[in-house]
Scaffold this motif. Structure first.
Motif, mmCIF file in Angstrom:
data_model
loop_
_atom_site.group_PDB
_atom_site.id
_atom_site.type_symbol
_atom_site.label_atom_id
_atom_site.label_comp_id
_atom_site.label_asym_id
_atom_site.label_seq_id
_atom_site.Cartn_x
_atom_site.Cartn_y
_atom_site.Cartn_z
ATOM 1 N N ALA A 83 0.826 -1.208 0.000
ATOM 2 C CA ALA A 83 0.000 0.000 0.000
ATOM 3 C C ALA A 83 0.859 1.257 0.000
ATOM 4 O O ALA A 83 0.505 2.266 -0.633
ATOM 5 C CB ALA A 83 -0.948 -0.013 1.186
ATOM 6 N N LEU A 138 -4.559 3.828 -0.867
ATOM 7 C CA LEU A 138 -5.036 2.805 0.060
ATOM 8 C C LEU A 138 -4.294 2.821 1.391
ATOM 9 O O LEU A 138 -4.512 1.946 2.226
ATOM 10 C CB LEU A 138 -4.950 1.418 -0.581
ATOM 11 N N ALA A 139 -3.435 3.821 1.589
ATOM 12 C CA ALA A 139 -2.725 3.953 2.866
ATOM 13 C C ALA A 139 -2.544 5.430 3.178
ATOM 14 O O ALA A 139 -2.077 6.187 2.318
ATOM 15 C CB ALA A 139 -1.370 3.264 2.815
ATOM 16 N N PRO A 140 -2.899 5.862 4.386
ATOM 17 C CA PRO A 140 -2.592 7.240 4.769
ATOM 18 C C PRO A 140 -1.073 7.457 4.752
ATOM 19 O O PRO A 140 -0.315 6.609 5.223
ATOM 20 C CB PRO A 140 -3.141 7.339 6.195
ATOM 21 N N TYR A 148 -4.234 3.854 11.341
ATOM 22 C CA TYR A 148 -4.096 2.849 10.282
ATOM 23 C C TYR A 148 -3.105 1.759 10.689
ATOM 24 O O TYR A 148 -3.394 0.563 10.615
ATOM 25 C CB TYR A 148 -3.651 3.551 9.002
ATOM 26 N N ARG A 193 -13.273 6.123 4.997
ATOM 27 C CA ARG A 193 -12.214 5.928 3.996
ATOM 28 C C ARG A 193 -11.764 4.481 3.961
ATOM 29 O O ARG A 193 -11.284 3.949 4.954
ATOM 30 C CB ARG A 193 -11.032 6.840 4.335
ATOM 31 N N THR A 250 -9.244 1.622 3.180
ATOM 32 C CA THR A 250 -7.799 1.499 3.048
ATOM 33 C C THR A 250 -7.409 0.025 2.931
ATOM 34 O O THR A 250 -8.262 -0.864 3.006
ATOM 35 C CB THR A 250 -7.065 2.106 4.263
#
Length: 210
Positions: free
Chosen positions: A77, A85-87, A97, A153, A155
């Motif tokens: 990610a 798909l990832a902060p 996350y 959101r 993720t």
């Protein structure tokens, strides 16, 4: 990107199933090395040279070997940020996350396995997850706060959890409460789940359909 830049050692009946779904969600090219776990190929020297633990999933990305399911999810990610798909580091959601990514491997899976094997409860001071009831209540409370584990959101964490919860509830290892069922349905509606299932169909042993 050439397909041989990412190689996933895979069997649909293993934890690598979720990694394939993530790869489909990321929209990147990859190559599958099928490891027939029913035939014991995970213990073959060729695979043990990749992962001495003899476990799936294992990933090779640009020549670097990554094992451990959660590590692979985090790596992929982050490696393809365009998929969002990832902060990113610096995003306020980055810490939560990583928390829920780690919680899956460090608390959820050990608690479910211990409970399924009917092992005596561990003392809370030595247990990595406290107790099963606290673990599942913590998870359910988080999932009740929004559509996804970070709220609104989706993720990579949701692909990890959606895959794991679908499997564990499907086998009766975790109770499919309304909150969990609704979450599983939302996450698995992502097109990547259907694409991965279609691609995996030729790899599923015929006995699975009998």
């Amino acid at each position: 990107m050439a397909a041989n830049d990412i190689v996933l050692y895979h069997h649909p009946w293993s934890r690598s199933a979720g990694v394939r779904i993530l790869l489909e969600a990321l929209g990147v090219a990859y190559r599958i090395e099928h490891v027939d776990i029913q035939a014991g190929q995970q213990r073959d020297p060729a695979f043990l040279a990749v992962n001495p633990m003899g476990k799936l999933p294992a990933l090779v990305h640009d020549g670097a070997v990554v094992t451990e399911q959660v590590a692979i999810f985090i790596h992929l990610a982050d490696a393809f940020p365009a998929a969002a798909l990832a902060p990113a580091i610096g995003d306020p959601l980055r810490g939560p996350y990583l928390r829920w990514m780690a919680f899956y491997g460090a608390a959820f899976e050990p608690a479910v396995v211990d409970r399924a094997k009917q092992r005596p409860p561990l003392d809370r001071s030595t247990s990595p997850y406290g107790d099963y009831e606290s673990m599942i209540a913590t998870l359910a409370a988080q999932l009740g706060r929004g559509d996804y584990i970070l709220g609104d959101r989706l993720t990579a964490a949701d692909i990890l959890w959606g895959t794991g919860l679908r499997w564990t509830t499907g086998f009766g290892l975790v109770e499919a409460t309304p909150v969990l069922r609704a979450y599983i349905d939302r996450v698995t509606a992502h097109p990547a789940f259907a694409r991965a299932a279609e691609l995996d169909a030729p790899l599923v042993p015929a006995t699975a359909e009998e």
